[in-house]
Structure formats: structure tokens, C-alpha cells
Scaffold this motif. Sequence first.
Motif, mmCIF file in Angstrom:
data_model
loop_
_atom_site.group_PDB
_atom_site.id
_atom_site.type_symbol
_atom_site.label_atom_id
_atom_site.label_comp_id
_atom_site.label_asym_id
_atom_site.label_seq_id
_atom_site.Cartn_x
_atom_site.Cartn_y
_atom_site.Cartn_z
ATOM 1 N N PRO A 97 0.789 -1.241 0.000
ATOM 2 C CA PRO A 97 0.000 0.000 0.000
ATOM 3 C C PRO A 97 0.819 1.288 0.000
ATOM 4 O O PRO A 97 0.304 2.338 -0.387
ATOM 5 C CB PRO A 97 -0.847 -0.112 1.278
ATOM 6 C CG PRO A 97 -0.142 -1.116 2.129
ATOM 7 C CD PRO A 97 0.518 -2.064 1.203
ATOM 8 N N THR A 98 2.083 1.236 0.415
ATOM 9 C CA THR A 98 2.899 2.460 0.439
ATOM 10 C C THR A 98 3.669 2.671 -0.865
ATOM 11 O O THR A 98 4.308 3.709 -1.037
ATOM 12 C CB THR A 98 3.901 2.423 1.612
ATOM 13 O OG1 THR A 98 4.755 1.281 1.467
ATOM 14 C CG2 THR A 98 3.176 2.366 2.949
ATOM 15 N N ASP A 99 3.620 1.707 -1.768
ATOM 16 C CA ASP A 99 4.324 1.834 -3.053
ATOM 17 C C ASP A 99 3.425 2.588 -4.034
ATOM 18 O O ASP A 99 2.555 2.009 -4.680
ATOM 19 C CB ASP A 99 4.685 0.450 -3.601
ATOM 20 C CG ASP A 99 5.580 0.531 -4.839
ATOM 21 O OD1 ASP A 99 5.636 1.612 -5.460
ATOM 22 O OD2 ASP A 99 6.200 -0.492 -5.192
ATOM 23 N N LEU A 100 3.653 3.896 -4.144
ATOM 24 C CA LEU A 100 2.774 4.731 -4.967
ATOM 25 C C LEU A 100 2.959 4.494 -6.455
ATOM 26 O O LEU A 100 2.084 4.845 -7.250
ATOM 27 C CB LEU A 100 3.001 6.209 -4.624
ATOM 28 C CG LEU A 100 2.651 6.600 -3.178
ATOM 29 C CD1 LEU A 100 2.931 8.070 -2.934
ATOM 30 C CD2 LEU A 100 1.198 6.275 -2.847
ATOM 31 N N SER A 101 4.088 3.889 -6.854
ATOM 32 C CA SER A 101 4.270 3.570 -8.277
ATOM 33 C C SER A 101 3.254 2.526 -8.726
ATOM 34 O O SER A 101 2.818 2.515 -9.884
ATOM 35 C CB SER A 101 5.696 3.069 -8.547
ATOM 36 O OG SER A 101 5.921 1.829 -7.911
ATOM 37 N N LEU A 102 2.835 1.656 -7.806
ATOM 38 C CA LEU A 102 1.804 0.663 -8.123
ATOM 39 C C LEU A 102 0.438 1.340 -8.279
ATOM 40 O O LEU A 102 -0.355 0.941 -9.133
ATOM 41 C CB LEU A 102 1.745 -0.412 -7.037
ATOM 42 C CG LEU A 102 2.987 -1.300 -6.905
ATOM 43 C CD1 LEU A 102 2.872 -2.224 -5.701
ATOM 44 C CD2 LEU A 102 3.205 -2.124 -8.181
ATOM 45 N N ALA A 122 -6.935 6.408 -7.493
ATOM 46 C CA ALA A 122 -5.576 5.855 -7.529
ATOM 47 C C ALA A 122 -4.551 6.911 -7.936
ATOM 48 O O ALA A 122 -3.471 7.015 -7.339
ATOM 49 C CB ALA A 122 -5.522 4.668 -8.495
ATOM 50 N N LEU A 123 -4.878 7.716 -8.927
ATOM 51 C CA LEU A 123 -3.934 8.714 -9.450
ATOM 52 C C LEU A 123 -3.726 9.866 -8.471
ATOM 53 O O LEU A 123 -2.634 10.454 -8.435
ATOM 54 C CB LEU A 123 -4.418 9.237 -10.802
ATOM 55 C CG LEU A 123 -4.359 8.204 -11.937
ATOM 56 C CD1 LEU A 123 -5.192 8.662 -13.123
ATOM 57 C CD2 LEU A 123 -2.914 7.943 -12.359
ATOM 58 N N ARG A 128 1.569 11.892 -5.382
ATOM 59 C CA ARG A 128 2.434 12.211 -4.241
ATOM 60 C C ARG A 128 3.827 11.602 -4.402
ATOM 61 O O ARG A 128 4.727 11.912 -3.621
ATOM 62 C CB ARG A 128 1.791 11.728 -2.936
ATOM 63 C CG ARG A 128 0.478 12.445 -2.606
ATOM 64 C CD ARG A 128 0.136 12.344 -1.130
ATOM 65 N NE ARG A 128 -0.170 10.969 -0.734
ATOM 66 C CZ ARG A 128 -1.383 10.429 -0.748
ATOM 67 N NH1 ARG A 128 -2.420 11.151 -1.166
ATOM 68 N NH2 ARG A 128 -1.581 9.194 -0.349
ATOM 69 N N GLU A 129 3.992 10.748 -5.403
ATOM 70 C CA GLU A 129 5.304 10.165 -5.708
ATOM 71 C C GLU A 129 6.041 11.133 -6.638
ATOM 72 O O GLU A 129 5.625 11.332 -7.785
ATOM 73 C CB GLU A 129 5.112 8.798 -6.394
ATOM 74 C CG GLU A 129 6.329 8.222 -7.056
ATOM 75 C CD GLU A 129 7.469 7.969 -6.103
ATOM 76 O OE1 GLU A 129 8.540 8.560 -6.321
ATOM 77 O OE2 GLU A 129 7.289 7.186 -5.157
ATOM 78 N N PRO A 130 7.134 11.772 -6.167
ATOM 79 C CA PRO A 130 7.789 12.822 -6.962
ATOM 80 C C PRO A 130 8.146 12.414 -8.392
ATOM 81 O O PRO A 130 7.960 13.197 -9.321
ATOM 82 C CB PRO A 130 9.061 13.128 -6.152
ATOM 83 C CG PRO A 130 8.698 12.772 -4.742
ATOM 84 C CD PRO A 130 7.781 11.582 -4.859
ATOM 85 N N ARG A 131 8.642 11.204 -8.586
ATOM 86 C CA ARG A 131 9.061 10.767 -9.931
ATOM 87 C C ARG A 131 7.879 10.579 -10.879
ATOM 88 O O ARG A 131 8.037 10.618 -12.093
ATOM 89 C CB ARG A 131 9.869 9.459 -9.850
ATOM 90 C CG ARG A 131 11.241 9.616 -9.237
ATOM 91 C CD ARG A 131 11.989 8.294 -9.139
ATOM 92 N NE ARG A 131 11.268 7.318 -8.327
ATOM 93 C CZ ARG A 131 10.735 6.198 -8.787
ATOM 94 N NH1 ARG A 131 10.795 5.903 -10.067
ATOM 95 N NH2 ARG A 131 10.114 5.359 -7.969
ATOM 96 N N ARG A 132 6.695 10.386 -10.321
ATOM 97 C CA ARG A 132 5.505 10.123 -11.138
ATOM 98 C C ARG A 132 4.526 11.293 -11.140
ATOM 99 O O ARG A 132 3.484 11.224 -11.778
ATOM 100 C CB ARG A 132 4.769 8.894 -10.592
ATOM 101 C CG ARG A 132 5.624 7.647 -10.441
ATOM 102 C CD ARG A 132 5.692 6.878 -11.718
ATOM 103 N NE ARG A 132 6.268 5.560 -11.534
ATOM 104 C CZ ARG A 132 6.281 4.609 -12.451
ATOM 105 N NH1 ARG A 132 5.735 4.844 -13.620
ATOM 106 N NH2 ARG A 132 6.832 3.448 -12.222
ATOM 107 N N ALA A 133 4.860 12.356 -10.409
ATOM 108 C CA ALA A 133 3.876 13.406 -10.129
ATOM 109 C C ALA A 133 3.261 14.012 -11.385
ATOM 110 O O ALA A 133 2.040 14.070 -11.514
ATOM 111 C CB ALA A 133 4.509 14.494 -9.268
#
Length: 226
Positions: A97-102, A122-123, A128-133
Motif C-alpha cells: 500500500p505504500t508503493d505509490l508507483s503501483l 488511484a492517481l 504524491r510520488e515525486p518521480r511520477r507526479a
Amino acid sequence: YQKTPTVPGKVNALVDALLKFEDESYENEAVDILHKAFKDTSAPQFKMRVGDIRIRQMTRRYRKLVEAGDKEAARKQGLEQLKFEIQEYTERAENYPTDLSLKFELGRRLLLAGKYDEAIAALQQAQREPRRATQAMNYLGQAFARKGWLREAAETFERALASEMPEERVKEIRYHFGDVLEQMGELQKARDQFSQVAQMEFNYRDVRDRLETVRKKLQGGATESK
């Protein structure tokens, strides 16, 4: 496969060796090994690798159907794969649940499937994941737009454009932003977004037609102030 070790490093090394053959029969051997490892250890990582192999096989089948020109079979295969991937990433997101890339991968697929409410949820977490923001905001804006929430879509795209990102993504977000602004009747703002995309890449999608359409609408309405 009784003698297959259940030490994760050894299992993964054996699976890696089998996958190098790029052959379905070897891939199925790898799946059997991973199923046994999961049964012995209950470690989700082994089940995730099974899912990755299944997705790889489905992608290969899809490509072959496209190359063969069988559009209907390719469409059905693509839908089947999308359904499988949504189930797979839903389970992964629950296990980690803490893996925001998933969350990002799940949200992207839910958007493709037209499940906009679930995609938005989900999005919103994925951004909140900087690399995916920025990419998460891009898809989030598209989900709002397809749901008909144009104001929310516009504000999401505007927020995304305030970030640093590759030019290709800037073009995509500006294009979608322009589309939403046009739907909202914000024609001058829509024109400006399409114009900036055209200045970056003249042949991007149908941006030339979109820009000309908006300009004609503006000319047909109130005269633009000079």
C-alpha cells in the motif's frame, strides 16, 4: 520441481535464466517454479513475477495479431490483457500500500478501461510520488475530463504545467488542456494552448486542425480585441 530451492535469490536467478530464451515453454517452466516458491513461502514477490510473465506473453500475442492484421482478435486480446493487468495491479497495490508507483500503474490502466472514479482515486495518491507526479497529474486531468468534470481537469493540467518535465509531456498536457478549455468555451485560452503545441511540433496529433477550428470559432463570435 521438488528440488527447486525456495531461497528468493536462487529462485529468481533460475527464473531469469529461463526467461532469457524468450520462449513460451521456458516461460511456463518459470511460472511453475514461481508458483511452487509462492506456495512454500507465501511471498507476494513470486506471485508478482508470475503476473509479469503472463503480461509479457499476452503482449507478445497482441503484437503477433497486430502484425497479422487481425484487428478484431487484437482488440479482444488487448481488452483481455487490460482486464488481467487491472486485477494484477489491484492485488499488488493491496499487498504494497505504500508503493505509490503501483497506484500509478493501476490508475493508468483504470483510465484506459473507462473506470474514471477508480482511476481518479488511484492517481490522486500516485501524484504524491515525486518521480511520477507530472505524469500522474496528466492522467488525472484526463480522467476528470472524460468524466465531464472540466473545471477540475483544467486546474489539474494547469498545476501539472507548473512543474519541470520533458517537452514530449508538455505537448501532451497542453494538448489535453486545450481540448478541455475548448469544451468549456474558453476559446482564447484553448487557442493559446494549441498554438504553443503547434510551435513545439507542427505535426503533433491533429493540433493544426484543432487550432484552425478554434480560430474559426473565435472569428465567428465576438471580434478579438487587438
